[in-house]
Enzyme design. Sequence first.
Site, PDB file in Angstrom:
ATOM      1  N   SER A   1       0.798  -1.062  -0.090  1.00 56.55           N
ATOM      2  CA  SER A   1      -0.200  -0.170   0.021  1.00 56.55           C
ATOM      3  C   SER A   1       0.806   1.333  -0.191  1.00 56.55           C
ATOM      4  O   SER A   1       2.101   1.438   0.423  1.00 56.55           O
ATOM      5  CB  SER A   1      -0.851  -0.048   1.238  1.00 56.55           C
ATOM      6  OG  SER A   1      -1.375   1.243   1.236  1.00 56.55           O
TER       7      SER A   1
ATOM      8  N   TYR B   1      -2.346   0.014  10.319  1.00 57.01           N
ATOM      9  CA  TYR B   1      -2.250  -0.382   8.771  1.00 57.01           C
ATOM     10  C   TYR B   1      -1.090   0.014   8.205  1.00 57.01           C
ATOM     11  O   TYR B   1      -0.288  -0.742   7.622  1.00 57.01           O
ATOM     12  CB  TYR B   1      -3.484   0.185   8.142  1.00 57.01           C
ATOM     13  CG  TYR B   1      -3.627  -0.141   6.567  1.00 57.01           C
ATOM     14  CD1 TYR B   1      -4.071  -1.597   6.235  1.00 57.01           C
ATOM     15  CD2 TYR B   1      -3.262   0.786   5.527  1.00 57.01           C
ATOM     16  CE1 TYR B   1      -4.023  -1.751   5.020  1.00 57.01           C
ATOM     17  CE2 TYR B   1      -3.286   0.416   4.208  1.00 57.01           C
ATOM     18  CZ  TYR B   1      -3.658  -0.885   3.984  1.00 57.01           C
ATOM     19  OH  TYR B   1      -3.942  -1.312   2.540  1.00 57.01           O
TER      20      TYR B   1
END
Length: 240
Positions: free
Chosen positions: A141, A154
Amino acid sequence: MKRSDRIVWVTGASSGIGWALVETFVRHGDKVIATARQENKLLELQRKLRGSRGKCIVHTCDIRKQSQVRKVADQIVAEHGKVDILINNAGVTYFKDFLSTTPREFDEVVETNLSGVFYTTKAVLPTMIVHRDGIVLNVISYAAKATYTLSAAYSASKAGVEALMDVLRAEVRGNGIKVVNVFPGAVLTPIWHAKHREKYADRMMKPAELAQLLYDVTRQPKSMMIEQMIVRPQTGDLKV
């Protein structure tokens, strides 16, 4: 074009990028093992791809549990001899600030996004080394590269995957194994809240477009390794 003999394992295949990856690789002729926790969604995907040039094989697997990962990996090797491409795609998040994130939520994010990648890669790597061939493709990501509020757990988990795989690449590149880290920006998937998907859909990348790009990455010459790739929406980051 003849059917490919590549064996591809895609984690997190029940929705979003994972679903699109399975569709893309199967329709190009690969044999894809699709895993996720939701068996009903996997079976729906398998039904959708019947009659394609390749084949979709499904197994339920919670990648947080090493025993389940090992069982799937052993079954793949027993039935197909090897895994040519592992795509570490499964991921979860909670859009919460640091203080609001509970220890249970933090553990779930890290166990899925980081520990799960360790388990799956460790399970397939020995066979890749024997064959002196293989690709480990990690859908990470852009949150590993930039700072986003409400994403502490995250971002930490994804930055951990980047570091883990950078080291692995240095250790196994002499064995003919490619380790590719991909850092997508916002993609229109269910990981986003419905209100964000509705508001920003026209600014987000589409899963099928990203999946085709990643397929192309796996078709590069053996003499070449794309080590990392950042893919972001044309209009830039979303701040939600």
